[in-house]
Design a protein around this motif. Structure first.
Motif, mmCIF file in Angstrom:
data_model
loop_
_atom_site.group_PDB
_atom_site.id
_atom_site.type_symbol
_atom_site.label_atom_id
_atom_site.label_comp_id
_atom_site.label_asym_id
_atom_site.label_seq_id
_atom_site.Cartn_x
_atom_site.Cartn_y
_atom_site.Cartn_z
ATOM 1 N N GLY A 14 -43.164 128.777 63.924
ATOM 2 C CA GLY A 14 -41.723 128.646 63.944
ATOM 3 C C GLY A 14 -41.207 127.997 65.201
ATOM 4 O O GLY A 14 -41.897 127.871 66.204
ATOM 5 N N ASN A 15 -39.964 127.608 65.086
ATOM 6 C CA ASN A 15 -39.344 126.798 66.104
ATOM 7 C C ASN A 15 -38.704 127.681 67.167
ATOM 8 O O ASN A 15 -37.490 127.791 67.252
ATOM 9 N N GLY A 20 -34.419 129.755 70.963
ATOM 10 C CA GLY A 20 -34.118 130.043 72.367
ATOM 11 C C GLY A 20 -32.912 129.243 72.859
ATOM 12 O O GLY A 20 -32.013 129.781 73.505
ATOM 13 N N ASN A 21 -32.869 127.956 72.506
ATOM 14 C CA ASN A 21 -31.725 127.121 72.893
ATOM 15 C C ASN A 21 -30.431 127.658 72.296
ATOM 16 O O ASN A 21 -29.395 127.677 72.954
ATOM 17 N N GLY A 22 -30.513 128.087 71.033
ATOM 18 C CA GLY A 22 -29.329 128.623 70.357
ATOM 19 C C GLY A 22 -28.850 129.902 71.021
ATOM 20 O O GLY A 22 -27.655 130.068 71.300
ATOM 21 N N VAL A 23 -29.790 130.808 71.311
ATOM 22 C CA VAL A 23 -29.447 132.093 71.939
ATOM 23 C C VAL A 23 -28.798 131.847 73.302
ATOM 24 O O VAL A 23 -27.794 132.464 73.667
ATOM 25 N N GLU A 24 -29.384 130.891 74.041
ATOM 26 C CA GLU A 24 -28.843 130.573 75.359
ATOM 27 C C GLU A 24 -27.428 130.012 75.240
ATOM 28 O O GLU A 24 -26.532 130.393 75.994
ATOM 29 N N LYS A 25 -27.248 129.142 74.256
ATOM 30 C CA LYS A 25 -25.943 128.496 74.040
ATOM 31 C C LYS A 25 -24.841 129.531 73.773
ATOM 32 O O LYS A 25 -23.704 129.352 74.187
#
Lengths: 210, 251
Positions: A14-15, A20-25
């Motif tokens: 999985g990606n 992680g980028n989404g959660v950080e955003k």
């Protein structure tokens, strides 16, 4: 306000970077990990996943994480499964033979009927199974019918109607596109790949981890 | 209801976005990351980065661009151009790509598609077919429209589907970059009867061309480049035209 620490299970499927980028955003502090101690200490847990049900369970077992994830779920902190990660929450999957899942939710994962092209790789609308079902959930701010991005061929058949959080039409066949029971949520679609509306779901879920 | 998809195709040479005609004679357009973010903010459904020269010179510069882009772009990202090995696929996915598009290596070794599907799943393997009219049919090309393969493009599409590809990207070399509309016969021939989603590409110059593809062919998605890069129409305008034409898309 301190950022909630979100463990994203990095078990080789999985990606994880995109999640992680989404959660950080949306204001979370993501940690990609397969360390049980780190997972159990997190404020929220994401179980991602792409690929087959059997490979997902094999990888989780290979990383020694099955008991850890069950323990996390029993602890009551928020947990979300995305795509294959949602499917693994159920009792069993039928992809490449019947495989036992995490069994955190009742039901099984079956191939979608051949009423449209597979994989179901498209933006498609999500709707609550009944009015008011989204109240108090991370979907509360979502417009019924909003499009999300899907990539899958299998879908969950929930054992408990009350666990169904959203349904989606696939060529005239309605399937379960999200589930929620207590602290456990699952999305068949990818909120981290579904534009601003998907991020809004992720944001509401991350907020619930505070 | 399943929506039709609009994909922004961003061809890259070194670190710049380029646009050519018939996949050749390129011109610099701008920064790939910035364009991807712009189209994302305009509600594009997907981004396709293609490294235009990677398969010619055996290199791939895309990883940095993907890593930067997927911090700001929250729709699916596909990367293609120069994907030759399982390691190339793994690196692309680790950099943040959701799918990879494969052409040349599939032509050289068709089993590469089957192997990639077994390891990474069909959902992330897009088979790319570059087709050029030849007699009554189409021949498939590789190396960005430069090399003959001798394969009938439609038969090759069916074979790629049998090998397990999750999607087909069908580009007409004849119409690519011309802004005169797609080769609708090619796209319909490829999409009709395909059991997997088909992305039509090559020749979109106005919103009517996009509507045509969805009204006249069974394509599931359209990849556009010039129309966006040259500001001939924005993502919003294309989607408005599609909705007005009765094509179901994510607004």
């Amino acid at each position: 306000m301190t950022k909630p620490g979100i463990a994203i299970v990095d078990y080789g499927l999985g990606n994880v970077r995109s999640i992680g980028n989404g959660v950080e955003k949306v204001g979370g502090e993501p940690v990609l990990t397969r360390d049980p101690a780190q997972i159990l200490a997190a404020d929220g847990l994401v179980l991602p996943g792409v690929g087959s049900f059997v490979s997902g369970m094999e990888r989780l077992a290979g990383c020694g994480l099955i008991d850890c994830i069950r323990e996390y779920a029993a602890g009551g902190k928020p947990m979300i499964g995305i795509c294959l990660g949602m499917q693994l929450l159920f009792e069993q999957g039928e992809e490449f033979g019947v495989t036992a899942g995490l069994a955190l939710l009742s039901g099984e994962v079956k191939l979608l009927p051949p009423v449209a092209k597979l994989p179901h790789m498209a933006w498609n609308g999500i709707a609550p199974p009944a009015p008011g079902r989204w109240d108090g959930t991370p979907f509360a701010g979502v417009r019924p019918g909003e499009d999300m991005y899907f990539v899958h061929s299998y879908a969950a058949v929930a054992g408990n109607e009350s666990d169904v959080l959203s349904v989606t039409d696939f060529g005239g066949h309605s399937f379960v596109s999200a589930v929620q029971r207590g602290n456990i949520t699952g999305c068949q679609f990818h909120p981290e790949k579904s534009g601003a509306e998907g991020l809004a779901i992720l944001a509401a879920w991350v907020d619930s981890c505070r | 209801m399943i929506k039709k998809r609009l994909i922004a195709r961003i061809d890259i040479k070194n670190e710049f976005v380029i646009k050519g005609i018939h996949l050749e004679g390129v011109r610099k357009i701008g920064d790939p990351h910035d364009l991807a973010v712009k189209y994302y903010e305009e509600r594009i459904d997907e981004i396709l980065f293609m490294d235009a020269v990677a398969s010619l010179y055996g290199r791939n510069n895309l990883f940095d661009i993907i890593e930067r882009s997927c911090r700001d772009v929250f729709v699916p990202i596909t990367v293609g151009g120069g994907i030759r090995t399982m390691e190339d696929i793994e690196r692309s996915l680790k950099a943040g790509a959701d799918k990879v598009a494969i052409n040349t290596q599939a032509v050289k070794t068709p089993q590469f598609i089957a192997e990639a599907v077994r390891t990474f799943g069909s959902q992330c393997i897009v088979a790319s077919v570059e087709a050029k009219r030849h007699g009554a049919g189409w021949e498939s090309y590789c190396d960005n429209g430069r090399e003959h393969t001798g394969k009938d493009a439609l038969g090759w599409c069916r074979q790629l589907e049998e090998l397990g590809a999750g999607e087909l990207l069908v580009t007409s070399v004849d119409t690519e970059g011309t802004k005169k509309g797609c080769d609708l016969q090619l796209l319909q021939a490829a999409a009709k009867g395909a059991g997997i989603p088909v992305i039509g590409c090559g020749g979109i110059g106005n919103t009517g061309h996009v509507v045509d593809v969805f009204q006249k062919t069974a394509c599931d998605a359209v990849a556009v480049a010039s129309i966006l890069h040259y500001n001939l129409a924005g993502v919003g305008q294309i989607k408005e035209a599609l909705l007005a034409g009765g094509v179901q898309v994510r607004p």
